[in-house]
Design an enzyme around this catalytic site. Structure first.
Site, short mmCIF file in Angstrom:
data_model
loop_
_atom_site.label_atom_id
_atom_site.label_comp_id
_atom_site.label_asym_id
_atom_site.label_seq_id
_atom_site.Cartn_x
_atom_site.Cartn_y
_atom_site.Cartn_z
N GLY A 1 0.82 -1.21 0.00
CA GLY A 1 0.00 0.00 0.00
C GLY A 1 0.85 1.25 0.00
CD GLN B 1 3.39 5.79 2.42
OE1 GLN B 1 2.39 5.20 2.02
NE2 GLN B 1 4.45 5.15 2.92
CB CYS C 1 5.63 2.36 7.22
SG CYS C 1 5.12 3.85 6.36
CG LEU C 2 6.50 0.87 1.11
CD1 LEU C 2 5.86 1.07 -0.26
CD2 LEU C 2 7.58 -0.20 1.04
CG HIS D 1 -0.24 1.45 7.39
ND1 HIS D 1 0.79 0.92 8.13
CD2 HIS D 1 0.34 2.30 6.51
CE1 HIS D 1 1.94 1.45 7.71
NE2 HIS D 1 1.70 2.28 6.72
CD GLU D 2 -1.13 2.66 2.94
OE1 GLU D 2 -0.69 3.82 2.84
OE2 GLU D 2 -0.38 1.68 3.04
CG HIS E 1 0.63 6.87 5.49
ND1 HIS E 1 1.82 7.39 5.95
CD2 HIS E 1 0.86 5.56 5.28
CE1 HIS E 1 2.72 6.41 6.03
NE2 HIS E 1 2.17 5.29 5.64
ZN ZN Z 1 3.03 3.46 5.61
#
Ligand code: ZN
Length: 203
Positions: A44, A49, A92-93, A134-135, A138
């Site tokens: 995701g 991000q 998380c990226l 999670h997203e 963000h």
């Molecule tokens: Zn993340």
């Protein structure tokens, strides 16, 4: 070129604005985001991000670029119901090499627009539920390192410090704009489009 930004980039703390138009610019952006997602082997990615201050995120829970039928785009998502809670590990990226347990609702109901402009209602559990929460976090500027227990925070602190130093070095070398300039650009960006990517200001 879009790129995934890492902690402590200010876009990750930015409370994103609603998408007001679903157009070719947005569709192109989404395509680029899926390429970045697969390259990073993630499931995701939220718009902020990639430093775009708008409320949408993409998912492919398989992380498999061949399974394009599993690609999902959620625009202006709103979680309407949360049921029970469950703790599990997340990464998380934008926080490379950090994995922490995060408490989430076990099941959720939410609604979002799809890329065709239809408002769709979803019920989610398991990985789908966790990923959407999670997203969505963000989009409100929240990260998995928020609200960590003191012991876990102490374990995570050296990795966070390392990311902070890498970020400061990128700013010192002119590779990244100052935080002030980045925030100014996030605030004035009109719509998500690949040509609206933040470049360092010369000087
Ligand atoms: Zn993340």
């Amino acid at each position: 070129m879009l790129q995934i930004v890492s902690y402590p980039h200010p876009a990750l703390r930015y409370v994103s604005r609603p998408v007001t138009e679903i157009d070719d610019g947005l569709r192109e952006t989404v395509k680029s985001m899926f390429e970045l997602l697969y390259a990073a082997k993630g499931i995701g990615l939220a718009a902020n991000q990639v430093s775009l201050p708008f409320r949408f995120f993409i998912l492919n829970l398989t992380a498999d670029p061949a399974q394009t039928d599993k690609e999902q785009v959620f625009i202006n998502p709103v979680i309407t119901k949360r049921h029970l809670s469950i703790e599990d590990e997340e990464g998380c990226l934008s926080l490379p090499e950090i994995h922490v347990d995060v408490k989430r609702a076990r099941k959720i109901k939410f609604q979002a627009y799809d890329l065709a402009g239809n408002l769709v209602e979803y019920e989610a559990d398991e990985l789908f539920s966790r990923a959407v929460q999670h997203e969505s976090d963000h989009l409100d500027g929240r990260l998995i390192i928020d609200n960590l227990e003191p012991l876990i925070l102490r374990e995570t602190a050296p990795k966070l410090r390392e990311l902070e130093l890498t970020y400061q070095r990128a700013q010192a070398s002119g590779e990244l704009s100052s935080n002030e300039d980045i925030v100014k650009q996030l605030a004035t960006m009109k719509r998500p489009s690949p040509d609206l990517v933040i470049e360092p200001t010369p000087g």
